[in-house]
Design a protein around this motif. Sequence first.
Motif, mmCIF file in Angstrom:
data_model
loop_
_atom_site.group_PDB
_atom_site.id
_atom_site.type_symbol
_atom_site.label_atom_id
_atom_site.label_comp_id
_atom_site.label_asym_id
_atom_site.label_seq_id
_atom_site.Cartn_x
_atom_site.Cartn_y
_atom_site.Cartn_z
ATOM 1 N N MET A 10 0.831 -1.208 0.000
ATOM 2 C CA MET A 10 0.000 0.000 0.000
ATOM 3 C C MET A 10 0.863 1.255 0.000
ATOM 4 N N SER A 11 1.945 1.199 0.755
ATOM 5 C CA SER A 11 2.832 2.359 0.792
ATOM 6 C C SER A 11 3.494 2.557 -0.569
ATOM 7 N N LEU A 12 3.761 1.454 -1.253
ATOM 8 C CA LEU A 12 4.416 1.510 -2.560
ATOM 9 C C LEU A 12 3.640 2.365 -3.542
ATOM 10 N N VAL A 13 2.345 2.058 -3.642
ATOM 11 C CA VAL A 13 1.530 2.770 -4.613
ATOM 12 C C VAL A 13 1.521 4.261 -4.299
ATOM 13 N N MET B 82 -5.683 -0.244 -11.116
ATOM 14 C CA MET B 82 -6.166 -0.565 -9.767
ATOM 15 C C MET B 82 -6.350 -2.068 -9.614
ATOM 16 N N LEU B 83 -7.015 -2.658 -10.632
ATOM 17 C CA LEU B 83 -7.214 -4.107 -10.582
ATOM 18 C C LEU B 83 -5.880 -4.841 -10.528
ATOM 19 N N LEU B 84 -4.952 -4.338 -11.344
ATOM 20 C CA LEU B 84 -3.642 -4.957 -11.402
ATOM 21 C C LEU B 84 -2.956 -4.930 -10.021
ATOM 22 N N LEU B 85 -3.058 -3.776 -9.358
ATOM 23 C CA LEU B 85 -2.445 -3.634 -8.032
ATOM 24 C C LEU B 85 -3.036 -4.623 -7.031
ATOM 25 N N GLY B 86 -4.353 -4.770 -7.098
ATOM 26 C CA GLY B 86 -5.000 -5.714 -6.199
ATOM 27 C C GLY B 86 -4.576 -7.136 -6.505
ATOM 28 N N LEU B 87 -4.566 -7.464 -7.790
ATOM 29 C CA LEU B 87 -4.272 -8.846 -8.171
ATOM 30 C C LEU B 87 -2.826 -9.233 -7.833
#
Lengths: 259, 256
Positions: free
Chosen positions: A192-195, A228-233
């Motif tokens: 989360m901090s990365l993004v 966003m989807l990519l980050l979650g996946l």
Amino acid sequence: MKLPAVLREKGIWVVPLLIALVLWEIVAAYVVRNPALLPRFSEVIFAFYLLRHDIVPDILVSLLHFTIGLTIAFALALPLGIGMGWFRTVFKAVDPIIEILRPIPPLAWIPLAIVWFHLTHYAAGFIIFLGAFFPILIGSYTGFRDVPKVLVETGKVLGCIGHRKMIRHVAFPYALPSVATSTRVGMGVGWMSLVAAEMFGVSTSGLGYRLFNEFYYWKQMDFVMAYMLLLGLISLFLDRVFRHVVEERFFRWKKGIVK
Amino acid sequence: MNHTLRLRNVTKIFEAENGQREALDAINLVVKLAEFLCIVGPSGCGKTTLLRMIAGLDYPTSGEIILDGKQVTGPSPDRGMVFQEFSLFPWKTVLKNVEFGLEILEVPEKGRRRIAEEYIELVGLQGFEHSYPYELSGGMKQRVAIARALATNPSLLLMDEPFGSVDAQTRNVLQEELLEIWARTKKTILFVTHSVDEAVYLGDRILVMSPRPGRIIECMRVTLPRPRKRTSREANELRERLLMLLGSEDRKIHKG
């Protein structure tokens, strides 16, 4: 309507997922009707195709930031955690500093990250380090602090004399599941901090950077949502891999205790 | 030398918040080689403290503990200990638990496996070598703990209410097994219990202790022939005597 047995048993999650996606598509197409506010699911999928040349390099850069941050966090948090968990005096001496630094959100460090590391991969890595460090530290020292007295004494009567032997043969194996679980938590917080770190200009590439500084800047919401989807996946994937590789293989002995 | 363990004027004073608390007062004791000594007494009589000091986990305030001519200054694998709580390392299989002491002594892997297997057989757990502690019953866990304590070939086996947390049936079985193990290994055993029945069934001698401060009030030789019958007249008489002793100590405390 009757579902096939396999779907009912293991794949039960597929149904709500499909319903959610269909709802998304319908709401976007017939209720909102404005792709600048909510692109359709099908548009987001198509965005993946349009972005196919950027996705892999962006993922790799983000994973590089993530690896830098996580590795340093682990390498520092584990030894400190051992010290704080095993030696009462180390805990008393260090804990106040930890408690002061811990509540500072990693993102508040961004200005310092920029002036210290400029716009390098290490600046983003530093923010991730801050996110991952504290969960790993706390999980580690809790594990080492909570070694049952009877196991310590058993170790002593069986010849584990001195802290080094005791830590190696008794405390470390006992604390390992706690270290692993906290590393998983640290990975989550680090991601989360990365993004956010990439978004706020600690970087000039990566998933977060692209999402905020390019796609959002152009108001390309379908691209934004694709990332966003990519980050979650990716996070889900990393978590699963970690659980599979580390927890299920090394902690068979915990099964009887945890479940 | 005929004796293995000698306690001379062993006293233990704990520093408590409200001053000092005398846990043990001038304990003198000689334990012979291959003897089975039971220590009984009400809770708070310091019997566990006594055992822990012999193990080297606690230190006497004054007096000395001498094992095979050497003063005890800390824990060492020449004294095996079995705790009341389950003390197996949960991350190790039965085999690895039993091997633990040998691993610390840096016995080569092949040798320690052979020894561990021997002791696993001694406690009747063949077939469970690769089980983890969570897969074992309470009685099995204590059997493993006994095997582990014996694996380093200690001259003394210290047992602190080892069967206190298993059910009555299992407890009887474990007592019989322990006697067999004792007969086969010829170890000197110090066995702390609060069960008079257990002491009468197991011990060559029974040390009766009084509480606060812990003192030896009687050292009773058990002359019942082995194998013993739990319900024999002589056993009952002995039990009664012990209960009287413990009871009168109890009354003293409650009155004054």
